[in-house]
Design an enzyme around this catalytic site. Sequence first.
Site, PDB file in Angstrom:
ATOM      1  N   ASP A   8      14.741  -3.478   9.045  1.00 21.38           N
ATOM      2  CA  ASP A   8      14.857  -3.394   7.600  1.00 21.38           C
ATOM      3  C   ASP A   8      13.645  -4.139   7.062  1.00 21.38           C
ATOM      4  OD1 ASP A   8      16.330  -2.359   5.383  1.00 21.38           O
ATOM      5  OD2 ASP A   8      16.708  -4.416   4.799  1.00 21.38           O
ATOM      6  N   SER A   9      12.900  -3.463   6.221  1.00 25.70           N
ATOM      7  CA  SER A   9      11.652  -4.030   5.722  1.00 25.70           C
ATOM      8  C   SER A   9      11.549  -3.883   4.223  1.00 25.70           C
ATOM      9  CB  SER A   9      10.451  -3.304   6.362  1.00 25.70           C
ATOM     10  OG  SER A   9      10.573  -3.245   7.751  1.00 25.70           O
ATOM     11  N   HIS A  43       3.660  -6.664   9.304  1.00 31.01           N
ATOM     12  CA  HIS A  43       4.948  -7.349   9.432  1.00 31.01           C
ATOM     13  C   HIS A  43       5.802  -6.689  10.513  1.00 31.01           C
ATOM     14  CE1 HIS A  43       4.892  -4.074   6.632  1.00 31.01           C
ATOM     15  NE2 HIS A  43       6.206  -3.982   6.593  1.00 31.01           N
ATOM     16  N   ARG A  44       5.804  -5.341  10.523  1.00 29.65           N
ATOM     17  CA  ARG A  44       6.611  -4.616  11.512  1.00 29.65           C
ATOM     18  C   ARG A  44       6.051  -4.825  12.919  1.00 29.65           C
ATOM     19  NH1 ARG A  44       6.523  -0.335   9.160  1.00 29.65           N
ATOM     20  NH2 ARG A  44       8.331  -0.777   7.885  1.00 29.65           N
ATOM     21  N   ASP A  72       2.077   0.650   0.904  1.00 27.07           N
ATOM     22  CA  ASP A  72       0.802   0.379   1.586  1.00 27.07           C
ATOM     23  C   ASP A  72      -0.447   0.513   0.700  1.00 27.07           C
ATOM     24  OD1 ASP A  72       2.259  -0.199   3.804  1.00 27.07           O
ATOM     25  OD2 ASP A  72       1.607   1.508   5.010  1.00 27.07           O
ATOM     26  N   SER A  76      16.183   5.105  13.525  1.00 24.76           N
ATOM     27  CA  SER A  76      15.402   5.454  12.330  1.00 24.76           C
ATOM     28  C   SER A  76      15.056   6.932  12.331  1.00 24.76           C
ATOM     29  CB  SER A  76      14.115   4.626  12.300  1.00 24.76           C
ATOM     30  OG  SER A  76      13.326   4.974  11.181  1.00 24.76           O
ATOM     31  N   PHE A  89       2.428   4.364   4.162  1.00 25.76           N
ATOM     32  CA  PHE A  89       3.520   4.924   3.365  1.00 25.76           C
ATOM     33  C   PHE A  89       4.080   3.854   2.439  1.00 25.76           C
ATOM     34  CE2 PHE A  89       5.259   3.198   7.212  1.00 25.76           C
ATOM     35  CZ  PHE A  89       6.515   2.712   6.910  1.00 25.76           C
ATOM     36  N   LYS A 105      -3.623  -1.355  11.304  1.00 23.34           N
ATOM     37  CA  LYS A 105      -2.419  -1.881  10.658  1.00 23.34           C
ATOM     38  C   LYS A 105      -1.462  -2.453  11.704  1.00 23.34           C
ATOM     39  CE  LYS A 105       1.587  -0.596   7.884  1.00 23.34           C
ATOM     40  NZ  LYS A 105       2.451   0.454   7.409  1.00 23.34           N
ATOM     41  N   ASN A 161      12.609   7.661   9.969  1.00 24.36           N
ATOM     42  CA  ASN A 161      11.335   7.535   9.271  1.00 24.36           C
ATOM     43  C   ASN A 161      10.167   7.798  10.230  1.00 24.36           C
ATOM     44  OD1 ASN A 161       8.909   6.318   8.205  1.00 24.36           O
ATOM     45  ND2 ASN A 161      10.180   5.355   6.645  1.00 24.36           N
TER      46      ASN A 161
END
Length: 196
Positions: free
Chosen positions: A70-71, A179-180, A154, A8, A151, A174, A10
């Site tokens: 992948d989200s 989920h991540r 959110d 990634s 980001f 968070k 990101n």
Amino acid sequence: MKKVIFFSHNRHKINEISKLFKGSNINVLSLKNFSNIKKPEENGSSFKENSKIKSRYGFKLLKLPCFADDSGICISALKNFPGIKSKRYLIESGGCDKAFTTIINKTKKFSDSRAYFQTSISLTIDHDKTFFFNGVIKGNISSKPKGGGGFHYDPIFIPKGYNKTFAEMSTEEKNKISHRAIAAKKLKKYLLHLFN
């Protein structure tokens, strides 16, 4: 210390993952540690397929265990759209503000604010060995964007059982429920077992 690649660029995702692995015997590198790495085309039809495309590509290229995520957000009033097209939808809408306005208006029109975030993490440790770790968090779309953290979506997502958006939470907060984080904790558990 064992090296693993998080495929990634990101910085937000890299930051979340790095904090999760802090203090372990696993050194998580990202694409920031390598130069000129092009990403493969994500043409899968699910979160799982897209994450697998990236992790297998990364393993083949860098010859190290490689994981990718992948989200996306699935919104009930939009028939679970944008899903795997979450990032693309923000771009095609002309940015977050315009996308958020459309989403919030739709949830109000249908009186349905239900939504969930989903992550699929794919870990490739050999040419024919790929494992998957999934995470889902349910919640609702807020009546307006709130908070300056996080980001993408959110600022408009309120997780179930909370009264503030992901963007109003600290990374630590968070990271306990996202989920991540759910998927990454499963991945971490697996890697610690693998490398012991």
